[in-house]
Design a protein around this motif. Structure first.
Motif, PDB file in Angstrom:
ATOM      1  N   ALA A   1       0.834  -1.208   0.000  1.00 40.24           N
ATOM      2  CA  ALA A   1       0.000   0.000   0.000  1.00 40.24           C
ATOM      3  C   ALA A   1       0.867   1.255   0.000  1.00 40.24           C
ATOM      4  O   ALA A   1       0.583   2.226  -0.711  1.00 40.24           O
ATOM      5  N   SER A   2       1.943   1.223   0.801  1.00 43.93           N
ATOM      6  CA  SER A   2       2.855   2.370   0.844  1.00 43.93           C
ATOM      7  C   SER A   2       3.522   2.574  -0.507  1.00 43.93           C
ATOM      8  O   SER A   2       3.663   3.698  -0.990  1.00 43.93           O
ATOM      9  N   HIS A   3       3.913   1.448  -1.150  1.00 45.87           N
ATOM     10  CA  HIS A   3       4.551   1.537  -2.463  1.00 45.87           C
ATOM     11  C   HIS A   3       3.582   2.109  -3.491  1.00 45.87           C
ATOM     12  O   HIS A   3       3.961   2.970  -4.299  1.00 45.87           O
ATOM     13  N   GLN A   4       2.338   1.622  -3.457  1.00 45.02           N
ATOM     14  CA  GLN A   4       1.352   2.118  -4.405  1.00 45.02           C
ATOM     15  C   GLN A   4       1.088   3.613  -4.196  1.00 45.02           C
ATOM     16  O   GLN A   4       0.957   4.369  -5.159  1.00 45.02           O
ATOM     17  N   ALA A   5       1.017   4.015  -2.922  1.00 43.71           N
ATOM     18  CA  ALA A   5       0.790   5.431  -2.635  1.00 43.71           C
ATOM     19  C   ALA A   5       1.967   6.270  -3.150  1.00 43.71           C
ATOM     20  O   ALA A   5       1.769   7.347  -3.731  1.00 43.71           O
ATOM     21  N   ARG A   6       3.196   5.762  -2.941  1.00 40.87           N
ATOM     22  CA  ARG A   6       4.378   6.491  -3.406  1.00 40.87           C
ATOM     23  C   ARG A   6       4.391   6.565  -4.932  1.00 40.87           C
ATOM     24  O   ARG A   6       4.682   7.615  -5.516  1.00 40.87           O
ATOM     25  N   MET A   7       4.066   5.423  -5.587  1.00 35.82           N
ATOM     26  CA  MET A   7       4.055   5.431  -7.050  1.00 35.82           C
ATOM     27  C   MET A   7       2.975   6.372  -7.571  1.00 35.82           C
ATOM     28  O   MET A   7       3.178   7.082  -8.567  1.00 35.82           O
ATOM     29  N   ALA A   8       1.798   6.378  -6.914  1.00 35.18           N
ATOM     30  CA  ALA A   8       0.734   7.288  -7.327  1.00 35.18           C
ATOM     31  C   ALA A   8       1.186   8.740  -7.191  1.00 35.18           C
ATOM     32  O   ALA A   8       0.916   9.577  -8.056  1.00 35.18           O
ATOM     33  N   SER A   9       1.894   9.033  -6.076  1.00 37.20           N
ATOM     34  CA  SER A   9       2.395  10.396  -5.870  1.00 37.20           C
ATOM     35  C   SER A   9       3.419  10.763  -6.941  1.00 37.20           C
ATOM     36  O   SER A   9       3.402  11.874  -7.478  1.00 37.20           O
ATOM     37  N   LEU A  10       4.309   9.787  -7.274  1.00 36.78           N
ATOM     38  CA  LEU A  10       5.307  10.044  -8.307  1.00 36.78           C
ATOM     39  C   LEU A  10       4.646  10.268  -9.660  1.00 36.78           C
ATOM     40  O   LEU A  10       5.012  11.180 -10.408  1.00 36.78           O
ATOM     41  N   HIS A  11       3.633   9.434  -9.979  1.00 35.13           N
ATOM     42  CA  HIS A  11       2.923   9.597 -11.256  1.00 35.13           C
ATOM     43  C   HIS A  11       2.214  10.950 -11.300  1.00 35.13           C
ATOM     44  O   HIS A  11       2.225  11.636 -12.333  1.00 35.13           O
ATOM     45  N   GLU A  12       1.589  11.314 -10.176  1.00 34.17           N
ATOM     46  CA  GLU A  12       0.889  12.591 -10.132  1.00 34.17           C
ATOM     47  C   GLU A  12       1.857  13.749 -10.327  1.00 34.17           C
ATOM     48  O   GLU A  12       1.588  14.687 -11.079  1.00 34.17           O
ATOM     49  N   SER A  13       3.016  13.659  -9.643  1.00 31.39           N
ATOM     50  CA  SER A  13       4.027  14.703  -9.788  1.00 31.39           C
ATOM     51  C   SER A  13       4.556  14.754 -11.219  1.00 31.39           C
ATOM     52  O   SER A  13       4.742  15.827 -11.801  1.00 31.39           O
TER      53      SER A  13
END
Length: 202
Positions: free
Chosen positions: A94-106
């Protein structure tokens, strides 16, 4: 008369037993049958041995129960560890997915900003080029005493300078120029329906 007796002895820890399987003799083996039957008939279970067997069985059962309890405890520990590990892995996922989502959003925001900047730069460049082209065309038109006009489809034409409005006949491309707000109505021999008005570009 001599004979050879065949038998076996089996031991189970402190317990043992003897079995008679046969007899070999140079004489008549039937003569030994009464003795062998007497031996078999005399076999008795020792009460002390029976008590010891019961105790051994009880001890073995207790050891088995203890072993099974230990295995159950071990299995419970493994299940608990597995559940904890799975919870940890799920948390990490879940933490990885949240980080990847944040990276994609950025990344998407950065790309959108870059595209907006490029679009603005391209628009400014095209406007500058358009202005430069118009200025160059205007200079050439002054020299040639012409105007550049454009029809509704974006086609450009060079026409004689000196008029405020220009009309093109669809059938043969002939031009008529007029002053100020005057149109083609009232001009002898001209059908206004045969002409399209164009826009002065430069």
């Amino acid at each position: 008369m001599q004979a050879l007796l065949f038998g076996s002895s089996t031991s189970f820890g402190p317990n043992w037993m003897v079995e008679v399987h046969g007899i070999s003799t140079v004489g008549d083996p039937e003569a030994f049958a009464p003795a062998l039957l007497e031996m078999l008939a005399s076999r008795r279970t020792n009460p002390a041995i029976l008590q010891r067997q019961l105790q051994e069985r009880a001890r073995s059962a207790a050891q088995h129960q203890a072993t099974m309890a230990m295995l159950d405890q071990g299995a419970a520990t493994l299940r608990a560890n597995h559940q904890q590990n799975m919870a940890t892995l799920q948390g990490m996922a879940a933490s990885h997915q949240a980080r990847m989502a944040s990276l994609h959003e950025s990344h998407d925001a950065h790309n959108a900003a870059w595209q907006r900047q490029q679009t603005a730069q391209d628009a400014a460049h095209h406007a500058q080029m358009h202005t430069s082209d118009d200025a160059h065309r205007r200079f050439l038109n002054v020299i040639a005493e012409e105007r550049t006009v454009m029809d509704g489809e974006g086609n450009t034409y060079q026409v004689a300078d000196g008029y405020d409005r220009y009309f093109r006949r669809r059938s043969d491309g002939a031009w008529i120029g007029t002053r100020d707000h005057r149109d083609l109505r009232g001009i002898p021999g001209v059908n206004p329906e045969d002409y399209d008005e164009v826009k002065i570009k430069v």
